[in-house]
Design a protein around this motif. Structure first.
Motif, PDB file in Angstrom:
ATOM      1  N   THR A 191       0.843  -1.164  -0.145  1.00 18.62           N
ATOM      2  CA  THR A 191       0.075   0.215   0.100  1.00 18.62           C
ATOM      3  C   THR A 191       1.052   1.266   0.030  1.00 18.62           C
ATOM      4  N   PRO A 192       0.588   2.526  -0.698  1.00 19.29           N
ATOM      5  CA  PRO A 192       1.371   3.703  -0.811  1.00 19.29           C
ATOM      6  C   PRO A 192       1.443   3.830   0.306  1.00 19.29           C
ATOM      7  N   ASN A 193       2.370   3.761   1.313  1.00 21.06           N
ATOM      8  CA  ASN A 193       2.609   5.043   2.435  1.00 21.06           C
ATOM      9  C   ASN A 193       4.277   6.387   2.186  1.00 21.06           C
ATOM     10  N   TRP A 194       4.112   6.838   3.967  1.00 24.11           N
ATOM     11  CA  TRP A 194       4.872   7.862   3.966  1.00 24.11           C
ATOM     12  C   TRP A 194       5.189   7.374   5.169  1.00 24.11           C
ATOM     13  N   ASP A 195       6.599   7.456   5.781  1.00 26.93           N
ATOM     14  CA  ASP A 195       7.039   7.762   7.408  1.00 26.93           C
ATOM     15  C   ASP A 195       6.349   9.151   7.949  1.00 26.93           C
ATOM     16  N   SER A 196       6.441   8.315   8.963  1.00 25.13           N
ATOM     17  CA  SER A 196       5.519  10.237   9.748  1.00 25.13           C
ATOM     18  C   SER A 196       5.228   9.855  11.181  1.00 25.13           C
ATOM     19  N   PRO A 197       5.551  11.142  12.194  1.00 23.95           N
ATOM     20  CA  PRO A 197       6.110  10.786  13.691  1.00 23.95           C
ATOM     21  C   PRO A 197       5.029   9.919  13.990  1.00 23.95           C
ATOM     22  N   TRP A 198       3.882   8.929  13.616  1.00 25.24           N
ATOM     23  CA  TRP A 198       2.849   8.757  14.004  1.00 25.24           C
ATOM     24  C   TRP A 198       2.783   7.176  13.135  1.00 25.24           C
ATOM     25  N   GLY A 199       3.611   6.995  11.901  1.00 26.31           N
ATOM     26  CA  GLY A 199       4.017   5.695  11.555  1.00 26.31           C
ATOM     27  C   GLY A 199       4.029   6.156  10.853  1.00 26.31           C
ATOM     28  N   PHE A 200       4.246   4.258   9.042  1.00 23.01           N
ATOM     29  CA  PHE A 200       3.895   4.907   7.791  1.00 23.01           C
ATOM     30  C   PHE A 200       2.371   4.783   7.859  1.00 23.01           C
ATOM     31  N   GLY A 201       2.154   5.698   6.954  1.00 19.19           N
ATOM     32  CA  GLY A 201       0.553   5.838   6.450  1.00 19.19           C
ATOM     33  C   GLY A 201       0.504   7.208   4.998  1.00 19.19           C
ATOM     34  N   ARG A 202      -0.806   7.842   5.465  1.00 16.11           N
ATOM     35  CA  ARG A 202      -1.053   8.235   4.150  1.00 16.11           C
ATOM     36  C   ARG A 202      -2.198   9.171   4.341  1.00 16.11           C
ATOM     37  N   PRO A 203      -1.792  10.338   4.509  1.00 17.68           N
ATOM     38  CA  PRO A 203      -3.114  11.783   4.559  1.00 17.68           C
ATOM     39  C   PRO A 203      -4.612  11.083   4.037  1.00 17.68           C
ATOM     40  N   GLY A 204      -5.507  11.640   5.389  1.00 14.29           N
ATOM     41  CA  GLY A 204      -6.768  11.793   5.282  1.00 14.29           C
ATOM     42  C   GLY A 204      -6.712  12.985   3.982  1.00 14.29           C
ATOM     43  N   TRP A 205      -8.448  12.682   3.360  1.00 13.80           N
ATOM     44  CA  TRP A 205      -8.758  14.080   2.277  1.00 13.80           C
ATOM     45  C   TRP A 205      -8.810  15.268   2.300  1.00 13.80           C
ATOM     46  N   HIS A 206      -9.895  15.616   3.542  1.00 15.69           N
ATOM     47  CA  HIS A 206      -9.493  16.751   4.427  1.00 15.69           C
ATOM     48  C   HIS A 206      -8.565  18.056   4.224  1.00 15.69           C
ATOM     49  N   ILE A 207      -7.270  17.039   4.896  1.00 15.87           N
ATOM     50  CA  ILE A 207      -6.509  17.974   5.488  1.00 15.87           C
ATOM     51  C   ILE A 207      -5.492  17.668   4.279  1.00 15.87           C
ATOM     52  N   GLU A 208      -5.424  17.811   3.389  1.00 16.32           N
ATOM     53  CA  GLU A 208      -4.712  18.176   1.637  1.00 16.32           C
ATOM     54  C   GLU A 208      -5.520  19.527   1.455  1.00 16.32           C
ATOM     55  N   CYS A 209      -6.535  19.231   1.410  1.00 13.92           N
ATOM     56  CA  CYS A 209      -7.054  21.255   1.009  1.00 13.92           C
ATOM     57  C   CYS A 209      -6.396  22.636   2.201  1.00 13.92           C
TER      58      CYS A 209
END
Length: 419
Positions: A191-209
């Motif tokens: 699954t496409p993912n990126w590292d973050s302080p909260w572990g590997f994941g991806r952004p929610g839809w709303h936060i991008e805007c």
């Protein structure tokens, strides 16, 4: 003076930009998992008209339209196609840009992709967590708490107490069912993912805007818009995030929403198999026919799409272009000034546009002008009808109409009518 209907206040308001030097505009863009459909075309044609009119009024515009190039639909479609999600999104972006160019839309000043701004999104989420608007759920997701934002529901006129009709943290991993994901924790290797302080994941839809608003506009912006289907929950959630980032009660001065498209009196959806793709329509119809079809209904009202209705647009445009064809030397028309006797057409046109971009009324002024032009053509008052044709073209160009070569356009209409 321009007045705009503000979804937030449910009334028309005098347009007064935050900074008189520039109008900042953000429109939620495409999620690129499939080809663009006529709903997209309608939304972006409406904002194209709005931006053209603001520019005519001598405003400088800063237009940002994002591209969502990672979400569940994209991942699902890529897996279904057995292709990399990056290849899928690049391909869809290519076709999106091709179709929008054919449609004659102005390019945005900026068109950011989500995957190019993951670090910026993480930064905004960190701010929200630090301000107690975000919390970590049991499953590792980062969640926005709507209870910490006192104006939640104000934009879409939702009652938050009624929205909280059910709570089940074991299922939803949330403190409240209306809380929503800022960062989605993922564990699957494929699954496409990126590292973050909260572990590997991806952004929610709303936060991008909210992140793009933060990057390009800062503490506030003039116009925020999109299709009416985005009002809730997307724009409600986005407004909550953006307001929280700046400790504001409200973010976005004017909220503009475009009416929906109905196909055979039903909402367009893949489940009903009634999606009309933009590229299919552009193969069969000149782009100005599509634009005229959209602008002949007020942007806030729903439109029932039927190809038969495109024929009304064809016959209307034929009337408009036929009078343009009386100018044999196309440059001559630009060397004439308006007749003072007929300045009232301009006044009526601008009254319509200043009344919340009322393009149907503005178009009716064009036909009143055509009627007057035909009178003077019959009377062979050449100097006067040339001036009136210039006036017709000048006004129509403001909303993106009558930009094509008259005879070539009329020939294309005749080819359509022969089918």
């Amino acid at each position: 003076m321009l007045r705009i209907f503000n979804t937030l206040t449910k009334q028309k308001e005098l347009f007064n930009p935050i900074d008189i030097k520039i109008v900042n505009i953000y429109v939620c863009g495409i999620t690129v998992y499939d080809y663009c459909h006529i709903g997209h075309a309608r939304t972006f044609t409406a904002f194209d008209m709005i931006i053209r009119y603001l520019q005519y009024l001598k405003y400088n515009t800063n237009y940002v339209r994002n591209i969502t190039d990672i979400d569940d639909k994209i991942i699902y479609t890529a897996k279904k196609n057995k292709e990399d999600y990056y290849n899928l999104t690049n391909r869809m972006i290519f076709f999106m840009k091709r179709d929008f160019k054919k449609l004659g839309l102005l390019d945005p000043n900026f068109e950011p992709r989500v995957t190019d701004h993951i670090s910026d999104i993480i930064h905004c989420i960190n701010i929200l967590i630090g301000k107690k608007f975000g919390y970590i759920a049991n499953n590792g997701d980062v969640i926005f708490s709507v209870n910490h934002y006192q104006n939640y529901g104000e934009l879409s006129k939702q009652n938050i107490n009624k929205l909280k009709f059910s709570q089940d943290s074991n299922i939803f991993q949330k403190k409240c069912t209306q809380d929503f994901v800022l960062w989605k924790r993922v564990s699957k290797i494929d699954t496409p993912n990126w590292d973050s302080p909260w572990g590997f994941g991806r952004p929610g839809w709303h936060i991008e805007c909210s992140t793009f608003n933060h990057i390009f506009f800062g503490k506030n912006l003039d116009i925020h818009g999109g299709g009416s289907d985005l009002l809730f929950p997307h724009h409600e959630n986005e407004r909550a995030q953006s307001s929280a980032l700046y400790n504001k009660n409200t973010y976005g001065k004017y909220w503009i929403h475009i009416g929906s498209i109905l196909v055979n009196n039903n909402k367009m959806s893949k489940s009903l198999n009634n999606t009309v793709f933009l590229y299919d329509i552009l193969k069969n119809y000149n782009s100005e026919i599509i634009r005229y079809f959209f602008l002949s209904t007020h942007y806030r009202k729903p439109i029932s799409f039927d190809e038969k209705k495109l024929y009304k647009a064809i016959f209307d445009l034929k009337k408009l272009y036929t009078v343009l064809n009386f100018i044999k030397d196309r440059d001559t028309v630009f060397n004439k000034t308006f007749s003072l006797q007929y300045q009232h057409f301009c006044a009526k046109f601008f009254d319509a546009m200043n009344n919340d971009f009322n393009t149907p009324h503005a178009i009716s002024v064009l036909f009143a002008l055509v009627k007057q032009i035909n009178i003077h053509i019959r009377k062979k008052n050449k100097n006067l009808y040339i001036q009136l044709i210039y006036q017709l073209k000048f006004l129509a160009n403001i909303i993106g109409l009558l930009n094509q070569h008259p005879q070539l356009f009329l020939n294309s209409l005749n080819e359509i009518l022969k089918r």
